[in-house]
Scaffold this active site. Structure first.
Site, PDB file in Angstrom:
ATOM      1  N   SER A 109       3.560   8.616   5.976  1.00  6.28           N
ATOM      2  CA  SER A 109       4.011   8.998   7.312  1.00  6.28           C
ATOM      3  C   SER A 109       3.347  10.288   7.793  1.00  6.28           C
ATOM      4  CB  SER A 109       5.532   9.193   7.324  1.00  6.28           C
ATOM      5  OG  SER A 109       6.187   8.027   6.875  1.00  6.28           O
TER       6      SER A 109
HETATM    7  N1  SAH Z   1       7.919   7.461   2.449  1.00  6.70           N
HETATM    8  C1  SAH Z   1       6.577   6.944   2.322  1.00  6.70           C
HETATM    9  C2  SAH Z   1       6.196   6.131   3.540  1.00  6.70           C
HETATM   10  C3  SAH Z   1       5.731   4.793   3.137  1.00  6.70           C
HETATM   11  S1  SAH Z   1       5.604   3.581   4.420  1.00  6.70           S
HETATM   12  C4  SAH Z   1       5.591   8.061   2.034  1.00  6.70           C
HETATM   13  O1  SAH Z   1       5.988   9.236   2.017  1.00  6.70           O
HETATM   14  O2  SAH Z   1       4.428   7.776   1.779  1.00  6.70           O
HETATM   15  C5  SAH Z   1       7.053   2.597   4.098  1.00  6.70           C
HETATM   16  C6  SAH Z   1       7.159   1.993   2.739  1.00  6.70           C
HETATM   17  O3  SAH Z   1       8.339   1.177   2.734  1.00  6.70           O
HETATM   18  C7  SAH Z   1       6.026   1.052   2.343  1.00  6.70           C
HETATM   19  O4  SAH Z   1       5.470   1.463   1.132  1.00  6.70           O
HETATM   20  C8  SAH Z   1       6.697  -0.311   2.200  1.00  6.70           C
HETATM   21  O5  SAH Z   1       6.147  -1.110   1.191  1.00  6.70           O
HETATM   22  C9  SAH Z   1       8.119   0.102   1.868  1.00  6.70           C
HETATM   23  N2  SAH Z   1       9.138  -0.938   2.146  1.00  6.70           N
HETATM   24  C10 SAH Z   1       9.183  -1.841   3.162  1.00  6.70           C
HETATM   25  N3  SAH Z   1      10.294  -2.592   3.074  1.00  6.70           N
HETATM   26  C11 SAH Z   1      10.958  -2.169   1.964  1.00  6.70           C
HETATM   27  C12 SAH Z   1      12.177  -2.578   1.338  1.00  6.70           C
HETATM   28  N4  SAH Z   1      12.932  -3.568   1.823  1.00  6.70           N
HETATM   29  N5  SAH Z   1      12.581  -1.916   0.218  1.00  6.70           N
HETATM   30  C13 SAH Z   1      11.829  -0.891  -0.303  1.00  6.70           C
HETATM   31  N6  SAH Z   1      10.661  -0.485   0.249  1.00  6.70           N
HETATM   32  C14 SAH Z   1      10.243  -1.111   1.365  1.00  6.70           C
END
Ligand code: SAH
Length: 240
Positions: A90
């Protein structure tokens, strides 16, 4: 001879110092940009500055350790970056405001849904929180585990699976941060929020504007919600 040796030691030390300083200067620049974005969006956020502790933590976490190697040069840009598998780390401003809106105190328990790169989890750990984080894409979860360990945040609890259902055994949580956009607020997460706790979650569809929603549990049977800001996140996937 002695002088040459001394000179090369000084040069070596100099190179290393420059290297370390370059990242610190970039991190400080990132913090200034976040502060400017916060001022520009203060009407939405209902604050004109973030908690100093949040900014200080972000000024320490090595974001470059959580991005793909080829993007290290852009690690301190105030923008999201691709981390593979169609996912992103993000934007730092978004990480900052989501962390700030949780209004945490050191030692509290925080659940993150969507570990992704591991960066948000690292920021929470750097703030002194006990952190649980769930990722649904296995290779991302594994890479985040390695990155967190190498950067000194090995105490973060990680799990692979669908975060929609939360982490029942570790509940209740003082803070819950969902970093992927859900079509609705997941009831299991609301039920795992402690009284006095806050949850921050982007809600909306993949193709429309999503809203960042703040949910506060003010009593055992009472929650208060507030729309904070229009945002854009990758979707929350899974079978729910
Ligand atoms: N907080 C992260 C942002 C990652 S983007 C960072 O600091 O880098 C969002 C993430 O949510 C992705 O990696 C995606 O695979 C994950 N995601 C999507 N749906 C999900 C679910 N149902 N349970 C767990 N993770 C999920």
């Amino acid at each position: 001879m002695g002088l040459t040796l001394l000179l090369s030691i000084v040069l070596f030390a100099g190179v290393d110092l420059v290297h370390a300083d370059a990242f610190q200067a970039e991190r400080d620049g990132m913090i200034s940009e976040i502060e400017q974005d916060v001022r520009d969006t203060s009407n939405w956020l209902k604050r004109s500055a973030l908690d100093d502790r949040v900014l200080a933590a972000m000024a320490r976490v090595p974001r470059h350790a959580f991005v793909p190697e080829e993007l290290v040069g852009r690690a301190y840009q105030n923008s999201p970056l691709p981390i593979g598998h169609g996912q992103t780390i993000s934007q730092p401003y978004i990480v900052a405001i989501m962390t700030d809106l949780l209004e945490l105190e050191p030692g509290q328990r925080v659940l993150e849904i969507g570990t992704g790169s591991g960066y948000q989890a690292a920021v929470l750990a750097e703030l002194g929180m006990e952190v649980w984080s769930i990722e649904i894409i296995e290779p991302l979860g594994e890479r985040a585990e390695a990155a967190l360990g190498e950067a000194g945040y090995g105490e973060v609890h990680l799990r692979l699976g669908d975060g929609y259902y939360g982490w029942e055994e570790a509940a209740p949580f003082d803070g819950i941060v969902v970093t992927a956009a859900a079509s609705h607020i997941p009831p299991p997460l609301v039920s795992q929020l402690a009284v006095g706790g806050n949850m921050i979650i982007p809600v909306g569809s993949r193709f429309s504007v999503q809203e960042l929603i703040l949910i506060s549990r003010v009593g055992a049977d009472e929650i208060v919600t507030r729309q904070v800001l229009p945002v854009r996140f990758v979707p929350l996937t899974g079978g729910h």
